[in-house]
Design a protein around this motif. Structure first.
Motif, PDB file in Angstrom:
ATOM      1  N   THR A  96       0.844  -1.195   0.000  1.00 47.19           N
ATOM      2  CA  THR A  96       0.000   0.000   0.000  1.00 47.19           C
ATOM      3  C   THR A  96       0.879   1.246   0.000  1.00 47.19           C
ATOM      4  O   THR A  96       2.053   1.200   0.395  1.00 47.19           O
ATOM      5  CB  THR A  96      -0.915   0.033   1.234  1.00 47.19           C
ATOM      6  N   GLY A 136      -1.324   5.508 -13.428  1.00 46.81           N
ATOM      7  CA  GLY A 136      -1.597   4.482 -12.424  1.00 46.81           C
ATOM      8  C   GLY A 136      -2.492   3.370 -12.919  1.00 46.81           C
ATOM      9  O   GLY A 136      -2.600   2.321 -12.266  1.00 46.81           O
ATOM     10  N   TRP A 151      -4.990   0.891 -10.888  1.00 44.24           N
ATOM     11  CA  TRP A 151      -4.671   1.063  -9.467  1.00 44.24           C
ATOM     12  C   TRP A 151      -4.922   2.496  -8.996  1.00 44.24           C
ATOM     13  O   TRP A 151      -4.954   2.752  -7.788  1.00 44.24           O
ATOM     14  CB  TRP A 151      -3.216   0.687  -9.205  1.00 44.24           C
ATOM     15  N   THR A 193      -6.741   5.852  -7.865  1.00 42.06           N
ATOM     16  CA  THR A 193      -8.024   6.061  -7.190  1.00 42.06           C
ATOM     17  C   THR A 193      -9.038   6.710  -8.121  1.00 42.06           C
ATOM     18  O   THR A 193     -10.234   6.431  -8.041  1.00 42.06           O
ATOM     19  CB  THR A 193      -7.825   6.949  -5.952  1.00 42.06           C
ATOM     20  N   PHE A 204      -1.620  -0.775  -4.081  1.00 36.51           N
ATOM     21  CA  PHE A 204      -1.040  -0.453  -5.385  1.00 36.51           C
ATOM     22  C   PHE A 204      -0.292  -1.656  -5.923  1.00 36.51           C
ATOM     23  O   PHE A 204      -0.073  -2.658  -5.223  1.00 36.51           O
ATOM     24  CB  PHE A 204      -0.103   0.760  -5.262  1.00 36.51           C
ATOM     25  N   ASP A 205       0.120  -1.556  -7.209  1.00 39.07           N
ATOM     26  CA  ASP A 205       0.728  -2.694  -7.892  1.00 39.07           C
ATOM     27  C   ASP A 205       2.111  -3.011  -7.328  1.00 39.07           C
ATOM     28  O   ASP A 205       2.656  -2.285  -6.489  1.00 39.07           O
ATOM     29  CB  ASP A 205       0.813  -2.435  -9.398  1.00 39.07           C
TER      30      ASP A 205
END
Length: 486
Positions: free
Chosen positions: A173, A272, A275, A277, A296-297
């Motif tokens: 995260t 992103g 992933w 927001t 996240f990745d």
């Protein structure tokens, strides 16, 4: 009546009396080398545990296989060549080019991956072999320092890449929501500058991409300028840009592990992907809500807090102040361009940049003090910078909503504490520079004033002893003896 001949103290490698300060410095260099090697080994082990090779493997394979970055290897060769004479530099470049041509022909015949740079690495390693096998004393130490400087430049890049991979694998995260909320206190500069670059593209973005990507090249040029007299003086300056650059790159990624952030273009933009927001950057400000860690990745590096590009640009600006007017203007241009690019491309938040400034000045002060001696002013700046940096990270993590709700208070406060560190550093650096310019006889590293020639000592007695001194010009280990590359 015979008297005992005059006893001459034992000579060191430079034809002078032994300096008592050399042994502690050799011990310090040995300890630093052992610590660096241990760190690289530990990083290699961790990287292997996650299924990819570490910096030692990546560096070793480039002796034979196609390097990832040929210009970087030649940059390392350039740093190594500061210890060589111009004749030796021409020979070294010729050997490096010849080896690269040979590798090119073999790879072309085998239809292998094509790149250059192996020759540069071979020459850097050859200088180390030359220092160990053909030189002694101070000349050996000088060649090994040059080799270490060149290899550290390449190893630092490999180490940084490994660190970034580790951050993406170990931090599932990211804390972008916290930093984005805290950034409201600074009027969301990344969103503001991002819109400006979109409005002025492609001219502004084209220039800033070059500035952002070529920061290492600009730093190498300033570093080579500072080290330009090493081949003549046969010693390195006590402090120079490369030292601070390497330490920033060593400690900065450790903060990434503590405070993982990917940047607005990833957390709130198109880069992103799934992933992110939302697709908000740079047109729509993110809402101020109770921030939570964002999953996240496992690919994108968590490399925002602090902004090391900002830290390096600040360091480049500081060290360019001692150069020519053109270098000072170039240092200013690179600092302004780097700050604009980090914000306008969405790689960093404004909070990252403030943390990067404090981080850079703290490291720079510590490195300068380690070279010239610690004093009360230097200790105060390091303590102040460390406290402010820790307070910044703590406030971004635990006070982001309060900062967003009261920008009129926390925004000026963030700028004030950062400015306090800048002011303390400038004051201390100016005082230290004035002290460094004052001649201090007997201090290691300063050339003594030329002494009046003395007659050779003669033994008093009936036998008439010959002079016991030796001719330094015939001493292969004397400082003035020009070392040969072959």
């Amino acid at each position: 009546m015979m008297t005992e001949p005059t006893r001459i103290p034992p000579r060191d490698d430079r034809g002078t009396q032994p300096a008592p300060w050399r042994r502690p410095r050799v011990v310090l260099w040995t300890a630093a080398g052992a610590a660096t090697l241990g760190f690289l080994v530990a990083l290699e082990i961790v990287a292997r545990g996650y299924g990819f090779s570490g910096p030692i493997t990546e560096q070793s394979r480039e002796v034979i296989f196609a390097p990832e970055s040929g210009p970087l290897l030649y940059g390392g060769l350039a740093l190594t060549m500061v210890v060589l004479t111009w004749r030796q530099r021409l020979i070294a470049l010729g050997i490096a080019a010849g080896v690269d041509v040979a590798f090119f022909l073999v790879r072309w015949a085998l239809d292998a991956d094509m790149n250059f740079g192996n020759g540069a690495l071979w020459v850097v390693l050859g200088v180390a072999v030359l220092g160990v096998t053909r030189r002694t004393g101070q000349e050996r130490l000088l060649l090994l320092k040059g080799t270490g400087l060149g290899l550290l430049l390449v190893a630092g890049h490999k180490t940084g890449d490994t660190w970034l991979l580790i951050t993406s694998k170990t931090r599932a995260t990211v804390l972008d929501a916290y930093v984005a909320a805290a950034d409201h206190a600074l009027a969301d500069p990344s969103w503001l500058v991002g819109r400006f670059l979109n409005a002025t593209a492609p001219v502004s973005t084209g220039i800033l991409h070059v500035v952002y990507g070529q920061l290492p090249l600009a730093a190498a040029l300033v570093g080579l300028y500072q080290l330009r007299r090493v081949a003549v003086e046969r010693r390195f300056p006590a402090h120079h840009l490369v030292r601070t650059f390497l330490v920033i790159g060593l400690f900065g990624p450790a903060i990434y592990m503590i405070f993982p952030v990917v940047g607005p273009v990833f957390a709130y933009g198109t880069d992103g992907g799934a992933w992110a927001t939302a697709n908000l950057w740079p047109d729509v400000l993110p809402p101020v809500t109770d921030p939570q860690p964002i999953p996240f990745d496992g690919i994108t590096p968590r490399n925002c807090m602090p902004s090391l590009h900002t830290a390096w640009a600040v360091t480049l600006f500081i060290h360019s102040r001692d150069g020519s007017r053109a270098m000072r203007w170039a240092g200013t241009f690179w600092l302004v361009g780097t700050l604009t690019a980090t914000l306008g491309f969405g790689y960093h938040y404004g909070a990252d940049l403030l943390a990067g400034v404090v981080f850079a000045l703290t490291i720079e002060t510590a490195m300068r003090c380690s070279a010239h001696g610690w004093d009360r002013a230097g200790v105060r700046v390091v303590a102040l910078g460390t406290a402010v940096f820790a307070a910044q990270l703590a406030s971004y993590r635990w006070l982001p909503t309060e900062m967003a709700a009261r920008p009129w208070l926390y925004g000026p406060l963030l700028l004030l504490v950062t400015g306090a560190v800048v002011y303390a550093y400038v004051r201390t650096a100016r005082a230290a520079r004035e002290r460094e310019r004052e001649p201090k006889p007997g201090v290691p590293g300063q050339r003594p004033a030329p002494a009046e020639p003395e007659e050779p000592a003669k033994a008093v007695g009936t036998t008439g002893a010959a002079p016991t001194g030796t001719d330094d010009s015939q001493d292969p280990d004397a400082t003035d003896a020009e070392p040969e590359l072959v």
